[in-house]
Design a protein around this motif. Structure first.
Motif, PDB file in Angstrom:
ATOM      1  N   ASN A 217      -7.292 -23.733  61.749  1.00 49.76           N
ATOM      2  CA  ASN A 217      -7.484 -22.732  62.782  1.00 49.76           C
ATOM      3  C   ASN A 217      -7.634 -23.224  64.046  1.00 49.76           C
ATOM      4  O   ASN A 217      -8.892 -23.810  64.331  1.00 49.76           O
ATOM      5  CB  ASN A 217      -8.688 -21.841  62.322  1.00 49.76           C
ATOM      6  N   ILE A 218      -6.954 -23.574  64.931  1.00 49.41           N
ATOM      7  CA  ILE A 218      -6.881 -24.425  66.139  1.00 49.41           C
ATOM      8  C   ILE A 218      -7.300 -23.602  67.328  1.00 49.41           C
ATOM      9  O   ILE A 218      -6.491 -22.278  67.568  1.00 49.41           O
ATOM     10  CB  ILE A 218      -5.700 -25.097  66.377  1.00 49.41           C
ATOM     11  N   VAL A 219      -8.198 -23.774  68.080  1.00 52.84           N
ATOM     12  CA  VAL A 219      -8.612 -22.936  69.181  1.00 52.84           C
ATOM     13  C   VAL A 219      -8.252 -23.642  70.581  1.00 52.84           C
ATOM     14  O   VAL A 219      -8.590 -24.916  70.553  1.00 52.84           O
ATOM     15  CB  VAL A 219     -10.380 -22.503  69.335  1.00 52.84           C
ATOM     16  N   VAL A 220      -7.670 -23.062  71.445  1.00 57.28           N
ATOM     17  CA  VAL A 220      -7.349 -23.699  72.669  1.00 57.28           C
ATOM     18  C   VAL A 220      -7.822 -22.483  73.816  1.00 57.28           C
ATOM     19  O   VAL A 220      -7.308 -21.616  74.063  1.00 57.28           O
ATOM     20  CB  VAL A 220      -5.664 -23.722  72.780  1.00 57.28           C
ATOM     21  N   GLU A 221      -8.611 -23.253  74.358  1.00 55.62           N
ATOM     22  CA  GLU A 221      -9.447 -22.299  75.444  1.00 55.62           C
ATOM     23  C   GLU A 221      -8.641 -22.307  76.563  1.00 55.62           C
ATOM     24  O   GLU A 221      -8.203 -21.391  77.469  1.00 55.62           O
ATOM     25  CB  GLU A 221     -10.756 -22.919  75.658  1.00 55.62           C
ATOM     26  N   ASN A 222      -7.970 -23.597  77.076  1.00 54.65           N
ATOM     27  CA  ASN A 222      -7.009 -23.800  78.102  1.00 54.65           C
ATOM     28  C   ASN A 222      -6.463 -25.037  78.167  1.00 54.65           C
ATOM     29  O   ASN A 222      -6.787 -25.901  77.379  1.00 54.65           O
ATOM     30  CB  ASN A 222      -7.658 -23.456  79.477  1.00 54.65           C
ATOM     31  N   THR A 223      -5.528 -25.470  78.908  1.00 62.26           N
ATOM     32  CA  THR A 223      -4.772 -26.672  79.121  1.00 62.26           C
ATOM     33  C   THR A 223      -4.691 -27.183  80.450  1.00 62.26           C
ATOM     34  O   THR A 223      -3.889 -27.772  80.881  1.00 62.26           O
ATOM     35  CB  THR A 223      -3.345 -26.644  78.312  1.00 62.26           C
TER      36      THR A 223
END
Length: 520
Positions: A217-223
């Motif tokens: 389960n990968i969380v990406v807040e922002n890039t």
């Protein structure tokens, strides 16, 4: 009839090239001069894989029932579950924004590994290192070719260090180097390779491969943040574990899978020999980040059964040893291999075991704005204040044409778990309903907003808010993302003006007020 080569290459056999010692010596001189210039009056960092995203605790579980030919070195005997440190990094010498393409690194240090090691100064060290990168092949064919490039790149001469791309002799290696760089949203979602070969027992050579589990389960807040890879890594590991399969790939053809040319990809089968599990944890304190930066990772921190092979590894031995000592001496820090302990995994975060999927905040066909502030409190304190129903009217106040909150009524639950909702009334008597759609205590939460009673009911059916809590320099960053869906083109035009001109100031003023309350 065809003719056979007089001296065919042998499996697992090295072929030492001329001038390797001289090349290693020149590299050391160039690297020492470069880092001395870069870090003249400050802490000296690594020459490569300088920017660390995190150094995290993990377990390295050897597969059960391995066939006898795979029971070598750390994989021998009764299957062990080693404790490990894993350091994720960017390869570039000069730290840069994470959105720039780069060679990403994953360095694994197993603890509690018995047996004499290769390096004389660390003969009794109980560690085994595996160094991997986000590229299957290396960009230089020989150490001599690499030396030519590094000589230009590390030069103090501005013209030489910046215009080396005009040298046609370097174009092939530059093309391969550019191709090796990748974009990345989270260090936990990409594969890694050793790129270089290693001995596997007697007369055998392998390369290593690390592949993330598709169930992570990968969380990406922002890039967009300069250091978003650290924030996304921390958000993911707050209450999730990340698993990787660890493979060996045997050299089965000495000609087609050369030891001395790492630009050639091997084509043999990858065989799983272990599972790397990175546990839920907090790793982004200043103390642990400093610990990770001070650790030394070296492929020669190794059992003889896993001896590094090939020209690059032979040069690495000389360069890594000297540069590590040079860096630690400059920083006045001991260069000591860590020891295992029974309490190594104590203090980890609780694993999120729920099997339901939270509603996802949309990322397409939206209008959004953000605000953020850094508060000198821990994440738990910040989270409890900002998420408090009772405190909301005290800090979300009128800003410009947008009225502040004067009353909040709980409709279901205590605004603590998915499905809890509340009725919010503003100073202009407008109301709306907010419902939690994702909750990760002390890390982040998201909510959706519906049932608008004001003009916004004509522009949108639903909006979303996402509050993120990140650690920066042992402080907490509050980052508020507010998202609009829109009904039609007119709504899109209106909201695209309203969000940056008015809503952003409203959010920012609210966070500034929260900061003032929290720091009193």
């Amino acid at each position: 009839m065809g003719t056979q080569k007089a001296n065919p290459k042998q499996l697992g056999q090295e072929y030492v090239q001329e001038d390797e010692d001289l090349i290693a010596y020149k590299m050391i001189q160039e690297f020492e001069a470069q880092v001395s210039r870069m870090y003249k009056d400050k802490k000296m960092l690594r020459q490569v894989h300088t920017k660390m995203h995190g150094c995290v605790k993990a377990s390295f579980q050897v597969e059960k029932d391995l066939p006898d030919n795979l029971k070598v070195g750390v994989f021998a005997g009764v299957p062990k579950n080693y404790h490990a440190w894993v350091r994720f990094s960017n390869g570039n010498t000069k730290p840069q924004k994470d959105r720039k393409k780069d060679i990403r690194g994953a360095a694994i240090k197993l603890l509690g590994v018995p047996g004499d090691k290769i390096l004389n100064d660390e003969l009794t060290a109980e560690t085994q290192d595996f160094l991997l990168m986000s590229t299957e092949t290396f960009f230089a064919k020989t150490v001599k070719e690499l030396s030519r490039l590094l000589n230009a790149m590390t030069s103090p001469n501005f013209i030489k260090s910046n215009l080396f791309i005009l040298n046609p002799l370097l174009w092939p290696i530059l093309r391969r180097a550019i191709k090796s760089k990748v974009s990345c949203r989270n260090p936990l979602e990409i594969p890694y390779w050793s790129t270089q070969p290693y001995q596997f027992g007697q007369g055998q050579a392998v390369k290593y491969h690390l592949r993330p589990s598709p169930s992570n389960n990968i969380v990406v807040e922002n890039t967009t943040d300069r250091d978003y890879l650290r924030y996304n890594l921390a958000q993911t590991l707050h209450d999730n574990e990340a698993k990787f399969d660890f493979f060996v790939q045997f050299q089965t053809d000495a000609e087609a899978m050369p030891i001395e040319d790492p630009t050639v990809a091997w084509t043999s089968q990858n065989i799983k020999v272990a599972t790397l599990t990175i546990h839920p944890q907090v790793f982004d304190s200043n103390a642990q980040l400093a610990y990770g930066d001070n650790l030394s990772f070296n492929p020669w921190h190794s059992l003889p059964e896993h001896r590094p092979l090939g020209g690059f590894n032979r040069v690495r031995k000389r360069v890594y040893e000297v540069m590590s000592k040079f860096r630690h001496d400059k920083n006045k820090l001991p260069d000591v291999e860590p020891k295992d302990s029974a309490d190594f995994l104590h203090g980890l975060n609780k694993l999120n075991t729920k099997v339901t999927l939270d509603q996802v905040v949309p990322t397409k066909h939206i209008i959004f704005t953000t605000a953020e502030v850094i508060v000198d409190v821990d994440k738990k304190t910040a989270y409890e204040f900002v998420s408090s129903v009772e405190e909301l009217p005290s800090w979300l106040l009128k800003t410009g044409p947008i009225y502040g909150i004067i009353k909040v009524t709980k409709l279901r639950g205590n605004w603590a778990k998915v499905g809890d909702n509340r009725l919010v009334e503003r100073g202009d008597s407008a109301t709306l309903v907010e419902e939690l759609i994702s909750v990760h205590h002390y890390s982040n939460y998201a909510y959706q907003t519906t049932d608008f009673s004001d003009i916004f009911k004509h522009f949108t059916n639903k909006t979303y808010g996402h509050m993120w809590f990140d650690t920066i320099d042992d402080k907490t960053r509050l980052r508020w993302v507010y998202i609009f869906t829109y009904k039609n083109l007119l709504a899109r035009i209106f909201l695209s003006l309203f969000a940056p001109l008015f809503l952003k100031k409203y959010l920012q003023n609210g966070l500034n007020n929260a900061k003032a309350f929290l720091e009193e």
